[in-house]
Design a protein around this motif. Structure first.
Motif, PDB file in Angstrom:
ATOM      1  N   CYS A   1      -0.199   6.093   6.943  1.00  0.00           N
ATOM      2  CA  CYS A   1       1.174   6.965   6.745  1.00  0.00           C
ATOM      3  C   CYS A   1       0.640   8.217   6.292  1.00  0.00           C
ATOM      4  CB  CYS A   1       2.718   6.816   6.954  1.00  0.00           C
ATOM      5  SG  CYS A   1       3.424   8.164   7.402  1.00  0.00           S
ATOM      6  N   LEU A   2      -0.053   9.563   6.838  1.00  0.00           N
ATOM      7  CA  LEU A   2      -1.075  10.502   5.930  1.00  0.00           C
ATOM      8  C   LEU A   2       0.358  11.543   6.604  1.00  0.00           C
ATOM      9  CD1 LEU A   2      -4.197  10.686   6.799  1.00  0.00           C
ATOM     10  CD2 LEU A   2      -3.599   9.199   4.305  1.00  0.00           C
ATOM     11  N   MET A   3       0.880  12.524   4.966  1.00  0.00           N
ATOM     12  CA  MET A   3       1.461  13.445   4.963  1.00  0.00           C
ATOM     13  C   MET A   3       1.573  14.573   4.528  1.00  0.00           C
ATOM     14  SD  MET A   3       5.426  12.260   5.487  1.00  0.00           S
ATOM     15  CE  MET A   3       6.186  10.498   6.273  1.00  0.00           C
ATOM     16  N   THR A   4       1.205  16.008   4.461  1.00  0.00           N
ATOM     17  CA  THR A   4       0.564  16.709   4.039  1.00  0.00           C
ATOM     18  C   THR A   4       1.752  18.356   4.117  1.00  0.00           C
ATOM     19  OG1 THR A   4      -1.222  18.196   2.994  1.00  0.00           O
ATOM     20  CG2 THR A   4      -0.914  18.070   5.552  1.00  0.00           C
ATOM     21  N   SER A   5       1.667  19.417   2.965  1.00  0.00           N
ATOM     22  CA  SER A   5       2.998  20.445   2.804  1.00  0.00           C
ATOM     23  C   SER A   5       2.328  20.668   1.367  1.00  0.00           C
ATOM     24  CB  SER A   5       4.211  19.628   2.816  1.00  0.00           C
ATOM     25  OG  SER A   5       5.222  20.633   3.791  1.00  0.00           O
TER      26      SER A   5
ATOM     27  N   ASP B   1       7.544  -1.491   6.742  1.00  0.00           N
ATOM     28  CA  ASP B   1       6.448  -1.907   5.563  1.00  0.00           C
ATOM     29  C   ASP B   1       5.604  -2.409   6.150  1.00  0.00           C
ATOM     30  OD1 ASP B   1       7.323  -4.180   6.903  1.00  0.00           O
ATOM     31  OD2 ASP B   1       8.589  -5.209   6.333  1.00  0.00           O
ATOM     32  N   ASP B   2       4.898  -2.523   7.129  1.00  0.00           N
ATOM     33  CA  ASP B   2       3.305  -2.720   6.967  1.00  0.00           C
ATOM     34  C   ASP B   2       2.816  -1.502   7.157  1.00  0.00           C
ATOM     35  OD1 ASP B   2       4.323  -1.643   9.235  1.00  0.00           O
ATOM     36  OD2 ASP B   2       2.718  -3.015  10.991  1.00  0.00           O
ATOM     37  N   VAL B   3       3.492  -0.357   6.502  1.00  0.00           N
ATOM     38  CA  VAL B   3       2.490   0.677   6.901  1.00  0.00           C
ATOM     39  C   VAL B   3       1.892   1.092   5.747  1.00  0.00           C
ATOM     40  CG1 VAL B   3       2.377   3.193   7.148  1.00  0.00           C
ATOM     41  CG2 VAL B   3       3.088   2.074   8.669  1.00  0.00           C
ATOM     42  N   THR B   4       0.773   1.925   4.884  1.00  0.00           N
ATOM     43  CA  THR B   4       0.748   2.865   3.702  1.00  0.00           C
ATOM     44  C   THR B   4       0.842   4.451   3.950  1.00  0.00           C
ATOM     45  OG1 THR B   4      -0.638   0.764   2.426  1.00  0.00           O
ATOM     46  CG2 THR B   4      -0.712   3.065   1.333  1.00  0.00           C
ATOM     47  N   VAL B   5       2.443   5.031   2.888  1.00  0.00           N
ATOM     48  CA  VAL B   5       2.051   5.976   2.761  1.00  0.00           C
ATOM     49  C   VAL B   5       1.734   7.098   1.959  1.00  0.00           C
ATOM     50  CG1 VAL B   5       3.951   8.391   3.710  1.00  0.00           C
ATOM     51  CG2 VAL B   5       4.227   5.483   3.898  1.00  0.00           C
ATOM     52  N   LEU B   6       0.826   8.271   2.326  1.00  0.00           N
ATOM     53  CA  LEU B   6       0.448   8.611   1.846  1.00  0.00           C
ATOM     54  C   LEU B   6       0.624  10.280   1.543  1.00  0.00           C
ATOM     55  CD1 LEU B   6      -2.687   7.410   0.343  1.00  0.00           C
ATOM     56  CD2 LEU B   6      -1.381   8.211  -0.830  1.00  0.00           C
TER      57      LEU B   6
ATOM     58  N   ARG C   1       0.205  17.519  -5.699  1.00  0.00           N
ATOM     59  CA  ARG C   1       0.701  16.580  -6.321  1.00  0.00           C
ATOM     60  C   ARG C   1       0.394  15.724  -4.973  1.00  0.00           C
ATOM     61  NH1 ARG C   1       5.477  16.212 -10.418  1.00  0.00           N
ATOM     62  NH2 ARG C   1       4.999  18.538 -11.260  1.00  0.00           N
ATOM     63  N   LEU C   2      -0.221  14.141  -5.737  1.00  0.00           N
ATOM     64  CA  LEU C   2      -0.311  13.197  -4.693  1.00  0.00           C
ATOM     65  C   LEU C   2       0.970  12.331  -5.297  1.00  0.00           C
ATOM     66  CD1 LEU C   2      -3.941  12.594  -4.698  1.00  0.00           C
ATOM     67  CD2 LEU C   2      -2.667  13.723  -3.235  1.00  0.00           C
ATOM     68  N   TYR C   3       1.379  11.796  -3.898  1.00  0.00           N
ATOM     69  CA  TYR C   3       2.856  10.327  -3.855  1.00  0.00           C
ATOM     70  C   TYR C   3       2.157   9.308  -3.026  1.00  0.00           C
ATOM     71  CZ  TYR C   3       5.496  13.825  -5.793  1.00  0.00           C
ATOM     72  OH  TYR C   3       6.450  14.789  -7.132  1.00  0.00           O
ATOM     73  N   LEU C   4       2.296   7.757  -3.618  1.00  0.00           N
ATOM     74  CA  LEU C   4       2.032   7.169  -2.506  1.00  0.00           C
ATOM     75  C   LEU C   4       2.890   6.000  -2.200  1.00  0.00           C
ATOM     76  CD1 LEU C   4      -0.035   4.887  -1.781  1.00  0.00           C
ATOM     77  CD2 LEU C   4      -0.350   4.005  -4.461  1.00  0.00           C
ATOM     78  N   ARG C   5       3.323   5.657  -0.899  1.00  0.00           N
ATOM     79  CA  ARG C   5       4.225   4.747  -1.241  1.00  0.00           C
ATOM     80  C   ARG C   5       3.395   3.065  -0.535  1.00  0.00           C
ATOM     81  NH1 ARG C   5       8.236   2.393   3.812  1.00  0.00           N
ATOM     82  NH2 ARG C   5       5.822   1.703   4.128  1.00  0.00           N
ATOM     83  N   ARG C   6       3.420   2.447  -1.532  1.00  0.00           N
ATOM     84  CA  ARG C   6       2.594   1.111  -0.485  1.00  0.00           C
ATOM     85  C   ARG C   6       3.343   0.570   0.470  1.00  0.00           C
ATOM     86  NH1 ARG C   6       2.584   1.392  -6.219  1.00  0.00           N
ATOM     87  NH2 ARG C   6       0.190   1.722  -7.409  1.00  0.00           N
ATOM     88  N   ALA C   7       2.498  -0.662   1.420  1.00  0.00           N
ATOM     89  CA  ALA C   7       2.864  -0.914   1.963  1.00  0.00           C
ATOM     90  C   ALA C   7       3.592  -2.461   1.596  1.00  0.00           C
ATOM     91  CB  ALA C   7       1.906  -1.400   3.354  1.00  0.00           C
ATOM     92  N   SER C   8       5.121  -3.007   1.958  1.00  0.00           N
ATOM     93  CA  SER C   8       5.219  -4.036   0.682  1.00  0.00           C
ATOM     94  C   SER C   8       5.789  -5.140   2.503  1.00  0.00           C
ATOM     95  CB  SER C   8       7.027  -3.213   1.035  1.00  0.00           C
ATOM     96  OG  SER C   8       7.801  -3.113   2.224  1.00  0.00           O
ATOM     97  N   LYS C   9       4.741  -4.739   3.190  1.00  0.00           N
ATOM     98  CA  LYS C   9       4.961  -5.919   3.672  1.00  0.00           C
ATOM     99  C   LYS C   9       4.400  -7.573   3.695  1.00  0.00           C
ATOM    100  CE  LYS C   9       4.806  -8.240   8.992  1.00  0.00           C
ATOM    101  NZ  LYS C   9       4.787  -7.318  10.479  1.00  0.00           N
ATOM    102  N   ASP C  10       4.185  -8.914   3.686  1.00  0.00           N
ATOM    103  CA  ASP C  10       3.614  -9.935   2.881  1.00  0.00           C
ATOM    104  C   ASP C  10       2.664  -9.651   3.845  1.00  0.00           C
ATOM    105  OD1 ASP C  10       5.297 -10.598   1.140  1.00  0.00           O
ATOM    106  OD2 ASP C  10       6.374 -11.970   2.135  1.00  0.00           O
ATOM    107  N   GLY C  11       1.186 -10.095   2.873  1.00  0.00           N
ATOM    108  CA  GLY C  11      -0.007 -10.438   3.210  1.00  0.00           C
ATOM    109  C   GLY C  11      -1.253  -8.768   3.618  1.00  0.00           C
ATOM    110  N   VAL C  12      -0.140  -7.375   3.821  1.00  0.00           N
ATOM    111  CA  VAL C  12      -0.639  -6.498   4.384  1.00  0.00           C
ATOM    112  C   VAL C  12      -1.635  -5.798   2.703  1.00  0.00           C
ATOM    113  CG1 VAL C  12      -0.091  -3.862   4.767  1.00  0.00           C
ATOM    114  CG2 VAL C  12       0.941  -5.703   5.570  1.00  0.00           C
ATOM    115  N   PRO C  13      -2.501  -4.702   2.616  1.00  0.00           N
ATOM    116  CA  PRO C  13      -3.476  -5.095   1.701  1.00  0.00           C
ATOM    117  C   PRO C  13      -3.131  -3.801   0.570  1.00  0.00           C
ATOM    118  CG  PRO C  13      -4.812  -5.403   3.487  1.00  0.00           C
ATOM    119  CD  PRO C  13      -3.583  -5.103   4.092  1.00  0.00           C
ATOM    120  N   GLN C  14      -2.470  -3.629  -0.585  1.00  0.00           N
ATOM    121  CA  GLN C  14      -1.719  -3.220  -0.910  1.00  0.00           C
ATOM    122  C   GLN C  14      -3.200  -2.163  -1.702  1.00  0.00           C
ATOM    123  OE1 GLN C  14       1.741  -3.090  -2.956  1.00  0.00           O
ATOM    124  NE2 GLN C  14       1.404  -4.378  -1.030  1.00  0.00           N
ATOM    125  N   LEU C  15      -3.028  -0.466  -1.252  1.00  0.00           N
ATOM    126  CA  LEU C  15      -3.627   0.933  -1.143  1.00  0.00           C
ATOM    127  C   LEU C  15      -3.134   1.003  -3.062  1.00  0.00           C
ATOM    128  CD1 LEU C  15      -5.789   1.647  -0.224  1.00  0.00           C
ATOM    129  CD2 LEU C  15      -3.913   4.076   0.524  1.00  0.00           C
TER     130      LEU C  15
END
Length: 311
Positions: free
Chosen positions: A170-174, A202-207, A265-279
């Motif tokens: 999930c990509l966000m800019t503002s 929880d299976d989505v990485t947010v930037l 600035r850049l903010y990251l929320r990693r995916a937390s679901k088991d088995g999902v790669p961590q960015l």
């Protein structure tokens, strides 16, 4: 940084349309690229990456540029627009977050980069935010514009759901509210951004990335959720990337006082679901530090170039 109410001069509209119409010569393209020293290696994403032995490793990383391009400043604007396109071509990022776009600027970029990038915009008039997604690397699933209910400026949040190598992002800019007196509204906007980041599946990485116009004291008052990290801090607070708006070096604006601020600035929320790669943040550098042949920098802000590895 932006005043929020500046209008686009008619002459600038004319100049930009002429540039879009006539294009540019190879000499003009060369004059607007970064001034790398002779023999210096090309950065990741340049046209010579295919000859690099680490090509496979680099291609597994997500590269991102976030930049307030200061489209409202009419000084040497066509040349600065060329410079921006040259930087993007040089680094060839997977994702680009842009702030302070204007319609002729956007048309100028699409004319040169639309073959390789999908463009998403947060507006069509005045000035607005935008995203560019590399077609060969990023699959766009959906996008939306989220309005800030109480903003006094032309500000909103642009959100895109995408796939990168099978991973959900999930990509966000503002472009958050500008100027010190508007801190309360800026913090309300930051709270909305953080809410959207934490509510993602929880299976989505947010930037999130953009010109946040934030001061550290404002971030402390809002507080970052435990699941969200400041990418610059995560990388150990590299001093060479601390200030993205630096009037001690950048001379594009005639500002009497000298200051150094980390507006972008850049903010990251990693995916937390088991088995999902961590960015994971891998590197960060500032771009746009070289003056163009016209004597101006590409913007009054430096751009942020960041790479991430999936672990």
């Amino acid at each position: 940084m932006s005043t929020g109410q500046r209008s686009l001069p008619l002459k600038l509209e004319t100049d930009m349309e002429q540039v879009c119409a006539v294009g540019e010569s190879p000499e003009e393209k060369a004059s607007c690229t970064t001034n790398r020293k002779e023999g210096e290696e090309n950065p990741p994403g340049s046209s010579d990456v295919a000859e690099n032995p680490s090509e496979v490793e680099e291609n597994s990383k997500l590269s991102l540029i976030s930049w307030n391009v200061d489209g409202l400043d009419g000084e040497e604007q066509p040349e600065r627009a060329r410079g921006l396109c040259s930087y993007l071509t040089l680094h060839s990022p997977d994702v680009v977050f842009l702030q302070e776009l204007i319609p002729p600027y956007s048309r100028f970029m699409k004319k040169r980069l639309a073959d390789n990038y999908t463009f998403i915009e947060g507006g069509k008039e005045g000035y607005f935010i935008g995203m560019m997604l590399k077609k060969s690397r990023i699959t766009l699933l959906d996008s939306e514009i989220v309005d800030y209910p109480t903003t006094r400026m032309m500000r909103n949040l642009l959100v895109a759901q995408v796939l990168f190598k099978g991973q959900k992002l999930c990509l966000m800019t503002s472009h958050l509210e500008s100027c010190k007196p508007n801190a309360a509204e800026r913090m309300r906007q930051l709270r909305l951004v953080m809410k959207r980041m934490t509510e993602a599946p929880d299976d989505v990485t947010v930037l999130f990335g953009g010109d946040a116009n934030l001061r550290d004291s404002e971030v402390a008052r809002v507080g970052l959720p435990d699941c969200v990290c400041d990418v610059w801090e995560q990388l150990g607070k590299p001093e060479n990337c601390r200030y993205t708006w630096d009037t001690t070096i950048n001379t594009n604006r005639e500002i009497q006082f000298k200051c150094q601020l980390r507006f972008d600035r850049l903010y990251l929320r990693r995916a937390s679901k088991d088995g999902v790669p961590q960015l994971e943040p891998d590197s960060m550098t500032l771009i746009g530090l070289e003056k163009l042949k016209c004597g101006c920098f590409t913007s009054d802000h430096w751009g942020i170039l960041c790479t991430f590895s999936a672990e």
